[in-house]
Design an enzyme around this catalytic site. Structure first.
Site, PDB file in Angstrom:
ATOM      1  N   ASP A 178       5.034   2.702  -3.477  1.00  0.00           N
ATOM      2  CA  ASP A 178       4.312   3.400  -4.536  1.00  0.00           C
ATOM      3  C   ASP A 178       4.474   2.559  -5.791  1.00  0.00           C
ATOM      4  O   ASP A 178       5.579   2.455  -6.335  1.00  0.00           O
ATOM      5  CB  ASP A 178       4.909   4.788  -4.735  1.00  0.00           C
ATOM      6  CG  ASP A 178       4.166   5.616  -5.780  1.00  0.00           C
ATOM      7  OD1 ASP A 178       3.404   5.030  -6.586  1.00  0.00           O
ATOM      8  OD2 ASP A 178       4.354   6.845  -5.805  1.00  0.00           O
ATOM      9  N   ASP A 195       0.862  -1.177   0.000  1.00  0.00           N
ATOM     10  CA  ASP A 195       0.000   0.000   0.000  1.00  0.00           C
ATOM     11  C   ASP A 195       0.895   1.222   0.000  1.00  0.00           C
ATOM     12  O   ASP A 195       2.066   1.154   0.391  1.00  0.00           O
ATOM     13  CB  ASP A 195      -0.936   0.014   1.210  1.00  0.00           C
ATOM     14  CG  ASP A 195      -2.201   0.821   0.941  1.00  0.00           C
ATOM     15  OD1 ASP A 195      -3.252   0.211   0.653  1.00  0.00           O
ATOM     16  OD2 ASP A 195      -2.126   2.062   0.994  1.00  0.00           O
ATOM     17  N   LYS A 233      -9.878   0.939 -16.243  1.00  0.00           N
ATOM     18  CA  LYS A 233     -10.250  -0.456 -16.038  1.00  0.00           C
ATOM     19  C   LYS A 233     -10.394  -1.202 -17.365  1.00  0.00           C
ATOM     20  O   LYS A 233     -10.081  -2.394 -17.460  1.00  0.00           O
ATOM     21  CB  LYS A 233     -11.541  -0.538 -15.231  1.00  0.00           C
ATOM     22  CG  LYS A 233     -11.405  -0.031 -13.799  1.00  0.00           C
ATOM     23  CD  LYS A 233     -10.364  -0.827 -13.014  1.00  0.00           C
ATOM     24  CE  LYS A 233     -10.326  -0.440 -11.550  1.00  0.00           C
ATOM     25  NZ  LYS A 233      -9.353  -1.254 -10.775  1.00  0.00           N
ATOM     26  N   TYR A 241     -12.011   6.471 -14.815  1.00  0.00           N
ATOM     27  CA  TYR A 241     -12.115   5.184 -14.122  1.00  0.00           C
ATOM     28  C   TYR A 241     -12.457   4.074 -15.114  1.00  0.00           C
ATOM     29  O   TYR A 241     -11.822   3.016 -15.134  1.00  0.00           O
ATOM     30  CB  TYR A 241     -13.167   5.272 -13.019  1.00  0.00           C
ATOM     31  CG  TYR A 241     -13.264   4.027 -12.172  1.00  0.00           C
ATOM     32  CD1 TYR A 241     -12.273   3.718 -11.252  1.00  0.00           C
ATOM     33  CD2 TYR A 241     -14.345   3.159 -12.302  1.00  0.00           C
ATOM     34  CE1 TYR A 241     -12.362   2.567 -10.467  1.00  0.00           C
ATOM     35  CE2 TYR A 241     -14.438   2.019 -11.525  1.00  0.00           C
ATOM     36  CZ  TYR A 241     -13.443   1.723 -10.614  1.00  0.00           C
ATOM     37  OH  TYR A 241     -13.534   0.588  -9.862  1.00  0.00           O
ATOM     38  N   TRP A 267     -28.476  -7.434 -18.382  1.00  0.00           N
ATOM     39  CA  TRP A 267     -29.571  -6.584 -18.827  1.00  0.00           C
ATOM     40  C   TRP A 267     -29.017  -5.448 -19.687  1.00  0.00           C
ATOM     41  O   TRP A 267     -27.959  -4.936 -19.452  1.00  0.00           O
ATOM     42  CB  TRP A 267     -30.310  -5.984 -17.619  1.00  0.00           C
ATOM     43  CG  TRP A 267     -31.249  -6.963 -16.983  1.00  0.00           C
ATOM     44  CD1 TRP A 267     -31.637  -8.175 -17.465  1.00  0.00           C
ATOM     45  CD2 TRP A 267     -31.938  -6.798 -15.730  1.00  0.00           C
ATOM     46  NE1 TRP A 267     -32.518  -8.778 -16.599  1.00  0.00           N
ATOM     47  CE2 TRP A 267     -32.717  -7.965 -15.528  1.00  0.00           C
ATOM     48  CE3 TRP A 267     -31.953  -5.801 -14.778  1.00  0.00           C
ATOM     49  CZ2 TRP A 267     -33.513  -8.132 -14.397  1.00  0.00           C
ATOM     50  CZ3 TRP A 267     -32.729  -5.969 -13.643  1.00  0.00           C
ATOM     51  CH2 TRP A 267     -33.521  -7.123 -13.451  1.00  0.00           C
TER      52      TRP A 267
END
Length: 262
Positions: free
Chosen positions: A63, A39, A177, A173, A262
């Site tokens: 990092d 982390d 991804k 974002y 859906w």
């Protein structure tokens, strides 16, 4: 069932002190793994160590955008725990203007998010995955998002808040991804003959403090009529890192309660 065991495996987890990371670390250890917990802040790792009092957790501040720091973490894990056999690219970040509208979203913020969500995963894959390829065995799991494979329904975010702050899902974002899914597919082919499997785990919306307006709107979009919980992801994660998935690579396991049908 022994093929699902992680007993004795050494697995590196990035973003280990985050909302999902802490649950992932706990589950991997419960299944017998030794965990290198990475982390960016000591505070996050201190909370993790306090929550998981075990000798099978090695916390290292790093990092992941800095290759030297990642190489140091890899060396420490190898020295203290043994060869790393699994990598969970879980780290993700928000920027100061993360919820700014797309039209005015600052490029500096775009670069900051990309540097962690995508470039940091590339560096970790180079260091950890490269060593696994040299050893002829290993598993990499990249944590995506449904918004990396499908567009968010902007209507869900009307009146939505997280810990009292209005929220949305920004384009950076989704793009980061989606890029991580591209990396997953590429590396699965690149390392396939070298014994390293590379797969993706895609969570749907996970409840972590959103207001009721968001929870209700999101749940209405899900066949299972609820948001997910971190533990809903753990079974798929353990499977992908275990020998039970020994012939599974280049795949994306979507754990979203059916949202994307859906």
């Amino acid at each position: 069932m022994s093929r699902f065991s992680l007993d004795g495996k050494v697995i590196a987890v990035t973003g280990a002190g985050g909302i999902l990371g802490q649950h992932f670390c706990r589950e991997l250890i419960a299944e017998g793994a030794h965990v290198l917990a990475l982390d960016s802040t000591a505070e996050a790792l201190d909370r993790l160590v306090a929550a998981i009092p075990t000798g099978r957790l090695l916390p290292v501040v790093a990092d992941i955008r800095d290759r030297a720091q990642v190489e140091h973490a890899h060396a420490e894990a190898t020295r203290q725990l043994g060869p790393v056999q699994g990598l969970l690219n879980n780290a993700a970040t928000k920027s100061p203007n993360f919820f700014e509208p797309f039209e005015t979203f600052p490029i500096d913020d775009w670069d900051q998010v990309m540097s962690v969500n995508l470039t940091g995963s590339v560096i970790c894959a180079q260091v950890f995955g490269g060593a696994m390829a040299a050893a002829g065995t290993g598993s990499v799991v990249n944590v995506l998002s449904i918004y990396g494979i499908a567009a968010p329904d902007q209507r869900i975010y009307e009146g939505s808040e997280y810990l009292g702050r209005p929220i949305n899902t920004p384009a950076v974002y989704s793009a980061s991804k989606a890029g991580l899914w591209g990396l997953t597919a590429y590396l699965s082919a690149y390392w396939g003959a070298k014994g390293v499997r590379v797969n993706a785990l895609t969570p749907g919306g996970i409840y972590s403090g959103q207001n009721q307006a968001f929870v209700d709107r999101y749940s209405q979009r899900v066949p299972m009529a609820r948001m997910g919980a971190p533990l809903d992801l753990c079974g798929a994660l353990v499977y992908l890192l275990s020998d039970a998935a020994g012939y599974v690579t280049g795949q994306n396991i979507v754990v979203d309660g059916g949202l994307t049908v859906w």
